[in-house]
Enzyme design. Structure first.
Site, PDB file in Angstrom:
ATOM      1  N   VAL A   1      55.652 -12.220  57.905  1.00  0.00           N
ATOM      2  CA  VAL A   1      57.102 -12.373  58.026  1.00  0.00           C
ATOM      3  C   VAL A   1      57.372 -13.482  59.043  1.00  0.00           C
ATOM      4  CG1 VAL A   1      59.277 -11.227  58.618  1.00  0.00           C
ATOM      5  CG2 VAL A   1      57.449  -9.955  57.468  1.00  0.00           C
TER       6      VAL A   1
ATOM      7  N   ARG B   1      54.007 -11.337  70.768  1.00  0.00           N
ATOM      8  CA  ARG B   1      53.782 -12.288  71.854  1.00  0.00           C
ATOM      9  C   ARG B   1      54.802 -13.430  71.859  1.00  0.00           C
ATOM     10  NH1 ARG B   1      48.222 -10.688  70.928  1.00  0.00           N
ATOM     11  NH2 ARG B   1      47.308  -9.940  72.875  1.00  0.00           N
TER      12      ARG B   1
ATOM     13  N   GLY C   1      58.387  -7.737  61.360  1.00  0.00           N
ATOM     14  CA  GLY C   1      57.109  -7.762  60.667  1.00  0.00           C
ATOM     15  C   GLY C   1      56.523  -6.367  60.533  1.00  0.00           C
ATOM     16  N   HIS C   2      56.547  -5.603  61.622  1.00  0.00           N
ATOM     17  CA  HIS C   2      56.057  -4.226  61.556  1.00  0.00           C
ATOM     18  C   HIS C   2      56.901  -3.379  60.604  1.00  0.00           C
ATOM     19  CE1 HIS C   2      54.774  -5.436  65.755  1.00  0.00           C
ATOM     20  NE2 HIS C   2      53.630  -5.016  65.242  1.00  0.00           N
TER      21      HIS C   2
END
Length: 284
Positions: free
Chosen positions: A180, A191, A36-37
């Protein structure tokens, strides 16, 4: 890739980037990077000539009983990922560099911050707004990118940028990037690594229940009854509790009793295996 850990080095590095390139993008993170990042980083490249990524686990957005100490920190691994993506500059300050002795300023955004996660985590969005305001002033990017997974956070940052005249970036240059997801639909999150294998398998029920609720809402089902049924489905799948399940105006986050002409968002926070997961989806 250059790494800055002090404000003096950061500002010199950004000035150097601006000498060579016209536009600078900022991707703020707390590290423990995942796909995602990296999607944010790749999208940033589409909007700017140079990409700056910040990694800072911000203590001011964690409550007294939350997971600040346990939050995953893997700077070496994160650095390797960013180098592989061609990031020009990593801003990785220590807490003392971001909040020096005597720090006494708090940025508070009312309205959009007060419900949902704001009600469940008092002070959380003050911490988010304060650190993001500092990051904007430190880097002075032309564009900043945030994941839509935390829709309320995105709304808070956009409101803050408008209200404080943060013209670089301004509100129109704060880009939200679509969430995502894993193959089973679970939103990627740092997490997620807290989940046991069993909890991880059960967690896929959250996005499935949300999608079914959206189908029902679009078909004309009553919002209150649909949200209640969705909560029951999530708990039946193995979640311990649902903090909130809300149909809200996508811009203001005001609760909606029913679908109308304004864009709507379905937002949920639920707990499983000791981990609190959040998700949201457009109702469209």
């Amino acid at each position: 890739m250059q790494t800055a850990t002090t404000l003096e080095v950061l500002r010199k590095a950004v000035a150097g980037l601006r000498q060579d390139r016209a536009r600078v993008a900022l991707v703020p993170t707390m590290g423990a990077l995942h796909e995602g990042h990296l999607t944010l980083v790749r999208e940033a490249r589409r909007h700017a000539d140079a990409v700056v990524v910040s990694i800072f686990v911000n203590p001011r957005q964690f409550g007294p009983n939350e997971d600040l100490d346990a939050y995953p920190r893997q700077l070496a691994a994160d650095t390797a990922l960013l180098e592989n993506e061609g990031v020009e500059l990593l801003w990785a300050p220590e807490v003392g560099a971001m909040y020096p002795a005597g720090f006494a300023t708090n940025v508070s955004v009312t309205g959009v911050s007060e419900r949902l996660c704001g009600a469940a985590r008092p002070g959380h969005f003050d911490g988010v707004a304060t650190v993001v305001c500092k990051l904007f002033n430190q880097v002075r990017p032309d564009v900043a990118l945030f994941g839509e997974k935390d829709w309320q956070q995105l709304a808070v940052i956009r409101r803050m940028a408008r209200d404080l005249d943060l013209t670089a970036p301004h509100a129109d240059a704060i880009v939200g990037v679509a969430t995502v997801r894993e193959a089973d639909g679970l939103a990627l999150s740092s997490r997620n690594r807290y989940l046991t294998p069993e909890a991880r398998t059960r967690a896929g029920a959250l996005p499935r229940a949300m999608r079914r609720a959206i189908v029902a809402l679009l078909a004309g089902a009553d919002a209150g009854g649909t949200l209640t049924a969705m909560e029951a489905e999530i708990v039946a799948a193995g979640f311990a509790s649902v903090d909130y399940a809300d149909l809200a105006d996508a811009a203001t986050l005001a609760p909606l009793p029913a679908l109308g002409p304004e864009p709507a968002r379905l937002l949920v926070a639920a707990r499983i295996g000791g981990t609190r997961l959040i998700d949201n989806m457009p109702v469209a």
